[in-house]
Scaffold this motif. Structure first.
Motif, PDB file in Angstrom:
ATOM      1  N   ILE A 185       0.846  -1.196   0.000  1.00 48.97           N
ATOM      2  CA  ILE A 185       0.000   0.000   0.000  1.00 48.97           C
ATOM      3  C   ILE A 185       0.883   1.248   0.000  1.00 48.97           C
ATOM      4  O   ILE A 185       1.793   1.380   0.824  1.00 48.97           O
ATOM      5  N   ILE A 186       0.591   2.131  -0.941  1.00 50.41           N
ATOM      6  CA  ILE A 186       1.162   3.480  -0.865  1.00 50.41           C
ATOM      7  C   ILE A 186      -0.029   4.431  -0.820  1.00 50.41           C
ATOM      8  O   ILE A 186      -0.916   4.348  -1.674  1.00 50.41           O
ATOM      9  N   ALA A 187      -0.083   5.257   0.213  1.00 52.34           N
ATOM     10  CA  ALA A 187      -1.211   6.184   0.342  1.00 52.34           C
ATOM     11  C   ALA A 187      -0.727   7.605   0.102  1.00 52.34           C
ATOM     12  O   ALA A 187       0.451   7.916   0.310  1.00 52.34           O
ATOM     13  N   ALA A 188      -1.618   8.442  -0.370  1.00 56.82           N
ATOM     14  CA  ALA A 188      -1.240   9.850  -0.572  1.00 56.82           C
ATOM     15  C   ALA A 188      -2.330  10.752  -0.028  1.00 56.82           C
ATOM     16  O   ALA A 188      -3.513  10.383  -0.017  1.00 56.82           O
ATOM     17  N   SER A 189      -1.911  11.911   0.433  1.00 60.58           N
ATOM     18  CA  SER A 189      -2.897  12.871   0.943  1.00 60.58           C
ATOM     19  C   SER A 189      -2.409  14.285   0.691  1.00 60.58           C
ATOM     20  O   SER A 189      -1.226  14.583   0.856  1.00 60.58           O
ATOM     21  N   ASN A 190      -3.323  15.150   0.260  1.00 58.63           N
ATOM     22  CA  ASN A 190      -2.915  16.560   0.177  1.00 58.63           C
ATOM     23  C   ASN A 190      -3.415  17.336   1.397  1.00 58.63           C
ATOM     24  O   ASN A 190      -3.270  18.542   1.476  1.00 58.63           O
ATOM     25  N   LYS A 191      -3.989  16.573   2.346  1.00 56.04           N
ATOM     26  CA  LYS A 191      -4.336  17.209   3.624  1.00 56.04           C
ATOM     27  C   LYS A 191      -3.331  16.731   4.665  1.00 56.04           C
ATOM     28  O   LYS A 191      -2.726  15.671   4.502  1.00 56.04           O
ATOM     29  N   ASP A 192      -3.194  17.479   5.733  1.00 52.47           N
ATOM     30  CA  ASP A 192      -2.310  17.087   6.821  1.00 52.47           C
ATOM     31  C   ASP A 192      -3.041  15.997   7.613  1.00 52.47           C
ATOM     32  O   ASP A 192      -3.951  16.277   8.392  1.00 52.47           O
TER      33      ASP A 192
END
Ligand SMILES: Nc1ncnc2c1ncn2[C@@H]1O[C@H](COP(=O)(O)OP(=O)(O)OP(=O)(O)O)[C@@H](O)[C@H]1O
Ligand SMILES: [Mg+2]
Length: 453
Positions: free
Chosen positions: A279-286
């Motif tokens: 799993i690689i997750a990404a977020s543009n929120k903190d």
């Protein structure tokens, strides 16, 4: 050296006034009143810019344009005409005109067009433009950066591609999070296995759960057959959970269980299934802030962030901008079949100074639009300046909390939500949306929304 202009028009008074005006502006001007004369003077006078009336007594101006096009390209042609219709404009532009000016002529508009056309033809040793580095080659998926922080990220990608730990990538929109996730996958020993991306914000509720874990036939309305989820389909590959912050709270628990035990069940199923996918997750929120605000499970946060990559916004690594400009122009040349060779120095300075709220994606968009407006081989500062002014306006909207979504984005998102809510029941969805089935089908096509199998 004075720039040479050939003016072609059958209206003597117009010819004379344009000749006088442009000569006063320092250009060397000659005139022609027929197509035959124009073609002859084009050969002998070799103008830098041609101003051409589209209606000539002996030949259609568009025809003349085509014939000029057969000669070596040393001229830039500005079309003028009384027939201000779209069809002629399109034909003129397709035949190689660089600008189109309707009669009655706005003399300042013409002057600006002449100036631009003359500059676009400046030979490649122009003092105020920087040449693109010939050794820099566009390759799909290549991440560009020479700032200290990007070099660190490259090192981390190298280390992470050797193992299978879960990675959380955080960064503003357009900073390259998905590219980094792909780089980790495609440098890993599992590169021949699938890289499956799923945007957690574009699918809601049960459908997202089903996308991830699969479902059994009849487990919810619309589940007409048993379906495998991404975890089964990925095999030894990678699942990229984009916008992971948007996973609903209930589903967060199931994802946590998967990360702890590598086990899961289909929606509506009892059999325990296993997956080796990374799993690689990404977020543009903190995400940590979301944990503190009670919107994201703390235990899941720790499981996701075994390794973390923080991609800084472009405005905090301005030293990457000149290289990115060069590289992205090479990319745009390839994609748009163009041959941009240089960029005005002022344009580069302007691009470095800008604050890039949309990061590298916005830089790429601005350069693409800049190239589209460029006639010759040099990206001019004046286009970049105009585009950045427009970008700044969009940014002001974002600050007001209105967001930068277009009406179409909002419509697409709403349709997706309603379809998910109704389990892709077209009848119910049409009732809620207040549109007919053919209209819904048309919109699905328009927005490339495919019906989940
Ligand atoms: N360092 C880089 N070098 C080359 N291209 C880049 C780089 N960073 C981003 N890009 C380009 O910018 C665009 C956006 O990148 P990407 O989709 O990876 O961003 P993101 O962080 O996932 O954005 P979002 O949060 O909006 O999904 C892509 O077209 C990508 O090719
Ligand atoms: Mg992304």
């Amino acid at each position: 050296m004075r720039k040479k202009i050939l003016i072609v028009d059958d209206e003597r008074s117009l010819l004379e006034s344009l000749e006088m005006f442009l000569s006063e502006k320092g250009y060397e001007v000659t005139c022609a009143m027929t197509a035959a004369e124009a073609l002859k003077k084009n050969d002998s006078f070799r103008p830098d810019v041609i101003i051409l009336d589209v209606r000539l007594p002996d030949k259609d101006g568009i025809e003349v344009l085509k014939e000029l096009g057969l000669k070596p390209k040393h001229s830039n042609v500005i079309i003028i005409t009384a027939f201000h219709d779209m069809d002629t404009t399109i034909k003129a532009m397709k035949s190689g005109a660089c600008e189109y000016i309707p009669k009655p002529i706005d003399i300042e508009e013409l002057e600006r067009a002449v100036e631009r056309a003359a500059r676009a033809g400046i030979p490649s040793s122009g003092a105020n433009a920087i040449s693109l580095d010939p050794s820099l080659i566009y390759e799909k998926g290549k991440i560009i950066g020479k700032s200290r922080v990007m070099k660190e990220i490259f090192k981390t990608i190298g280390i992470l591609s050797e193992n299978k730990v879960t990675v959380l990538i955080e960064g503003e929109t357009g900073t390259g999070k998905e590219m980094i996730a792909q780089a980790i996958h495609y440098h890993s020993p599992f590169k021949d296995h699938p890289f499956l991306a799923i945007n957690c914000s574009s699918i809601v509720g049960t459908l997202l759960e089903s996308e991830l874990f699969g479902h059994e036939k009849g487990s919810f309305t619309g589940a007409i057959a048993t379906k495998k989820g991404k975890f089964e389909l990925a095999g030894d590959g990678t699942i990229f959970l984009d916008e992971v912050s948007e996973i609903p709270f209930e589903l967060q628990a199931k994802l946590l269980r998967f990360l702890q035990e590598k086990e899961f069940e289909h929606v509506g199923g009892e059999k325990s299934l296993k997956s080796n996918a990374r799993i690689i997750a990404a977020s543009n929120k903190d995400l940590w802030q979301m944990v503190r605000d009670g919107h994201f499970r703390e235990d899941l946060y720790y499981r996701l962030s075994v390794a973390m990559i923080m991609v800084p916004p472009l405005r905090e690594r301005k030293s990457d901008i000149p290289l990115l400009i060069q590289y992205l122009l090479k990319k745009i040349n390839t994609e748009l079949h163009r041959n941009i060779k240089r960029v005005e120095e002022m344009a580069i300075e302007r691009l470095i100074a800008y604050h890039w709220p949309g990061n590298v994606r916005e830089l790429e968009n601005v350069l693409t639009r800049g190239v589209i407006s460029t006639l010759g081989e040099v990206v001019l500062d004046e286009f970049i300046a105009t585009l950045l002014e427009k970008g700044a306006a969009a940014d002001d909207m974002r600050c007001d909390g209105i967001g930068t979504m277009s009406l179409q984005d909002v419509e697409k998102e709403h349709i997706l939500k309603v379809l998910a809510h109704t389990g892709w029941h077209f009848g119910k969805a049409c009732d809620i949306l207040g549109i007919s089935r053919p209209t819904l089908r048309q919109k699905l096509k328009e927005y490339s929304i495919s019906i989940p199998s």
